[in-house]
Design a protein around this motif. Structure first.
Motif, mmCIF file in Angstrom:
data_model
loop_
_atom_site.group_PDB
_atom_site.id
_atom_site.type_symbol
_atom_site.label_atom_id
_atom_site.label_comp_id
_atom_site.label_asym_id
_atom_site.label_seq_id
_atom_site.Cartn_x
_atom_site.Cartn_y
_atom_site.Cartn_z
ATOM 1 N N ILE A 7 0.860 -1.176 0.000
ATOM 2 C CA ILE A 7 0.000 0.000 0.000
ATOM 3 C C ILE A 7 0.902 1.234 0.000
ATOM 4 N N VAL A 8 0.571 2.192 -0.862
ATOM 5 C CA VAL A 8 1.304 3.458 -0.873
ATOM 6 C C VAL A 8 0.276 4.573 -0.713
ATOM 7 N N ASP A 9 0.269 5.217 0.445
ATOM 8 C CA ASP A 9 -0.724 6.248 0.747
ATOM 9 C C ASP A 9 -0.181 7.099 1.900
ATOM 10 N N ASP A 10 -0.292 8.418 1.780
ATOM 11 C CA ASP A 10 0.243 9.290 2.821
ATOM 12 C C ASP A 10 -0.694 9.421 4.024
ATOM 13 N N GLU A 11 -1.896 8.875 3.929
ATOM 14 C CA GLU A 11 -2.850 8.968 5.033
ATOM 15 C C GLU A 11 -2.838 7.673 5.854
ATOM 16 N N PRO A 12 -2.462 7.739 7.130
ATOM 17 C CA PRO A 12 -2.415 6.531 7.972
ATOM 18 C C PRO A 12 -3.765 5.810 8.053
ATOM 19 N N LEU A 13 -4.844 6.552 8.173
ATOM 20 C CA LEU A 13 -6.160 5.917 8.284
ATOM 21 C C LEU A 13 -6.533 5.184 6.984
ATOM 22 N N ALA A 14 -6.144 5.757 5.862
ATOM 23 C CA ALA A 14 -6.421 5.106 4.577
ATOM 24 C C ALA A 14 -5.645 3.797 4.461
ATOM 25 N N ARG A 15 -4.384 3.812 4.913
ATOM 26 C CA ARG A 15 -3.584 2.590 4.873
ATOM 27 C C ARG A 15 -4.191 1.522 5.779
ATOM 28 N N GLU A 16 -4.648 1.949 6.947
ATOM 29 C CA GLU A 16 -5.253 0.999 7.886
ATOM 30 C C GLU A 16 -6.531 0.386 7.322
ATOM 31 N N LEU A 17 -7.345 1.217 6.657
ATOM 32 C CA LEU A 17 -8.603 0.709 6.116
ATOM 33 C C LEU A 17 -8.357 -0.306 5.003
ATOM 34 N N ILE A 18 -7.431 0.001 4.105
ATOM 35 C CA ILE A 18 -7.123 -0.933 3.010
ATOM 36 C C ILE A 18 -6.554 -2.234 3.582
ATOM 37 N N ALA A 19 -5.678 -2.120 4.575
ATOM 38 C CA ALA A 19 -5.103 -3.314 5.206
ATOM 39 C C ALA A 19 -6.194 -4.151 5.865
ATOM 40 N N SER A 20 -7.151 -3.472 6.500
ATOM 41 C CA SER A 20 -8.255 -4.180 7.151
ATOM 42 C C SER A 20 -9.116 -4.919 6.136
ATOM 43 N N HIS A 21 -9.430 -4.252 5.030
ATOM 44 C CA HIS A 21 -10.201 -4.910 3.968
ATOM 45 C C HIS A 21 -9.437 -6.108 3.406
ATOM 46 N N LEU A 22 -8.148 -5.902 3.159
ATOM 47 C CA LEU A 22 -7.338 -6.945 2.525
ATOM 48 C C LEU A 22 -7.200 -8.174 3.415
ATOM 49 N N ALA A 23 -7.244 -7.986 4.713
ATOM 50 C CA ALA A 23 -7.083 -9.098 5.658
ATOM 51 C C ALA A 23 -8.208 -10.124 5.539
ATOM 52 N N ASN A 24 -9.305 -9.764 4.883
ATOM 53 C CA ASN A 24 -10.419 -10.686 4.710
ATOM 54 C C ASN A 24 -10.206 -11.692 3.573
ATOM 55 N N PHE A 25 -9.126 -11.520 2.835
ATOM 56 C CA PHE A 25 -8.857 -12.397 1.689
ATOM 57 C C PHE A 25 -7.617 -13.221 1.989
ATOM 58 N N GLU A 26 -7.803 -14.505 2.189
ATOM 59 C CA GLU A 26 -6.705 -15.341 2.688
ATOM 60 C C GLU A 26 -5.578 -15.541 1.676
ATOM 61 N N ASN A 27 -5.848 -15.342 0.407
ATOM 62 C CA ASN A 27 -4.806 -15.534 -0.600
ATOM 63 C C ASN A 27 -3.999 -14.278 -0.874
ATOM 64 N N PHE A 28 -4.244 -13.241 -0.075
ATOM 65 C CA PHE A 28 -3.539 -11.978 -0.272
ATOM 66 C C PHE A 28 -2.726 -11.647 0.987
ATOM 67 N N GLU A 29 -1.477 -11.260 0.765
ATOM 68 C CA GLU A 29 -0.584 -10.960 1.887
ATOM 69 C C GLU A 29 -0.046 -9.536 1.759
ATOM 70 N N MET A 58 -0.138 12.711 -3.279
ATOM 71 C CA MET A 58 0.803 12.509 -2.173
ATOM 72 C C MET A 58 1.931 13.526 -2.284
ATOM 73 N N PRO A 59 2.564 13.867 -1.175
ATOM 74 C CA PRO A 59 3.703 14.794 -1.229
ATOM 75 C C PRO A 59 4.912 14.144 -1.909
ATOM 76 N N LEU A 60 5.806 14.963 -2.360
ATOM 77 C CA LEU A 60 7.058 14.562 -3.020
ATOM 78 C C LEU A 60 6.831 14.021 -4.435
ATOM 79 N N LEU A 61 6.022 12.989 -4.551
ATOM 80 C CA LEU A 61 5.794 12.382 -5.865
ATOM 81 C C LEU A 61 4.372 11.833 -5.930
ATOM 82 N N LYS A 62 3.616 12.310 -6.896
ATOM 83 C CA LYS A 62 2.240 11.838 -7.035
ATOM 84 C C LYS A 62 2.229 10.378 -7.501
ATOM 85 N N GLY A 63 1.151 9.696 -7.138
ATOM 86 C CA GLY A 63 1.055 8.278 -7.466
ATOM 87 C C GLY A 63 1.085 7.989 -8.952
#
Length: 232
Positions: A7-29, A58-63
Motif C-alpha cells: 500500500i502506498v498512501d500518505d494517510e495513515p487511516l487510509a492505509r489501515e482501512l485498506i489493510a483491514s479490507h485486505l485481511a479478509n482475503f486469505e490468498n492476499f498478503e 501525495m507529497p514529493l511524488l504523485k502516485g
C-alpha cells in the motif's frame, strides 16, 4: 498461492482501512505499506509484488507520476479521493479506481477484477479438420470435407466440386462415396449430394449452391424435407 501486496498512501487511516479490507482475503498478503512513493520506489527496486494499492495525491511524488517511472509495474488499483484522475488511471492500465472512503463491497469488486486477470486462459483446442482420402489413379488424394460444395455423379464416375472452382473427377460410385461423408451432407438426387452448409438458396424442387441449381429428385424429397425440419 498468496499474492503479495503493498500500500502506498500518505494517510495513515487510509492505509489501515485498506489493510483491514485486505485481511479478509486469505490468498492476499500485505508485505509492506509506505507513506510516500519514493520509499515504495526504493522497495520495488529489489522486491517483487503482485498488487499495489496506490494513492495519487501525495507529497514529493504523485502516485500517477510514480507509476509512470516504474519499468515493470505490478498490477495497480488506484485509491484516491479525486475523481478527475479516473481517465488517466485507465490510460495507465490500472485494474480499478477506488474512491475514498473505500467500502468493503467496492473493495471486493476490485479484488475480483485482479483475480480474474490471474486466471490462466484456457488454451483453445485446435479442431482437427475433417477429411477423407480418395483414390485417383495411383494416388490417394486428401479431400477436406468442409471445402466440398456438392458431388455430382455420371454413371460410374463422380465429380467432387470444391471451393475456389476446384474439382476432382474420380471413378467412384456415388452411393459408396456417400457413406464416407458426415451429417452435413444430404443426398437430394440420385446424381447429387450437397453440403448443406454451402446452400445459398432452396425451394421444394431445387437447391442452389454458388449459383448452380441442383434438382431435388422425387425419390429424395423425404431426405430433403427431413433436413428442412432441422433448420426451421
Amino acid at each position: 498461492m498468496k499474492y503479495k501486496c503493498i500500500i502506498v498512501d500518505d494517510e495513515p487511516l487510509a492505509r489501515e482501512l485498506i489493510a483491514s479490507h485486505l485481511a479478509n482475503f486469505e490468498n492476499f498478503e500485505l508485505i509492506d505499506s509506505f507513506e510516500n512513493a519514493l520509499k515504495a520506489y526504493t522497495f520495488l527496486e529489489t522486491n517483487t509484488v503482485d498488487l499495489l494499492f496506490l494513492d495519487i495525491e501525495m507529497p514529493l511524488l504523485k502516485g500517477n507520476d510514480f507509476l509512470k517511472k516504474l519499468k515493470n509495474p505490478p498490477k495497480v488499483i488506484f485509491t484516491t479521493a479525486y475523481r478527475e484522475y479516473a481517465i488517466e488511471g485507465y490510460e495507465l492500465n490500472v485494474i480499478d479506481y477506488l474512491l475514498k472512503p473505500i467500502t468493503f463491497d467496492r473493495f471486493f469488486v476490485s479484488i475480483e477484477k485482479f483475480k480474474q486477470l490471474q486466471t490462466p486462459k484456457k488454451e483453445e483446442k485446435s479442431i482437427p479438420e475433417n477429411h477423407i482420402f480418395v483414390s485417383s489413379g495411383s494416388k490417394n488424394i486428401k479431400i477436406i470435407l468442409g471445402e466440398i460444395l456438392y458431388i455430382e455423379s455420371l454413371k460410374d464416375y463422380i465429380t467432387i466440386h470444391l471451393e475456389n472452382d476446384k474439382s476432382h473427377h474420380l471413378k467412384q460410385n456415388i452411393s459408396a462415396f456417400e457413406k464416407l461423408l458426415d451429417s452435413n451432407f444430404v443426398r437430394v438426387h440420385r446424381s447429387f449430394i450437397i453440403q448443406t452448409k454451402k446452400l445459398t438458396a432452396y425451394s421444394k424442387n431445387e437447391v442452389e449452391i454458388n449459383n448452380v441449381e441442383i434438382p431435388i429428385g422425387s425419390s429424395y424429397k423425404e431426405n430433403w424435407l427431413t433436413y428442412l425440419k432441422t433448420i426451421k
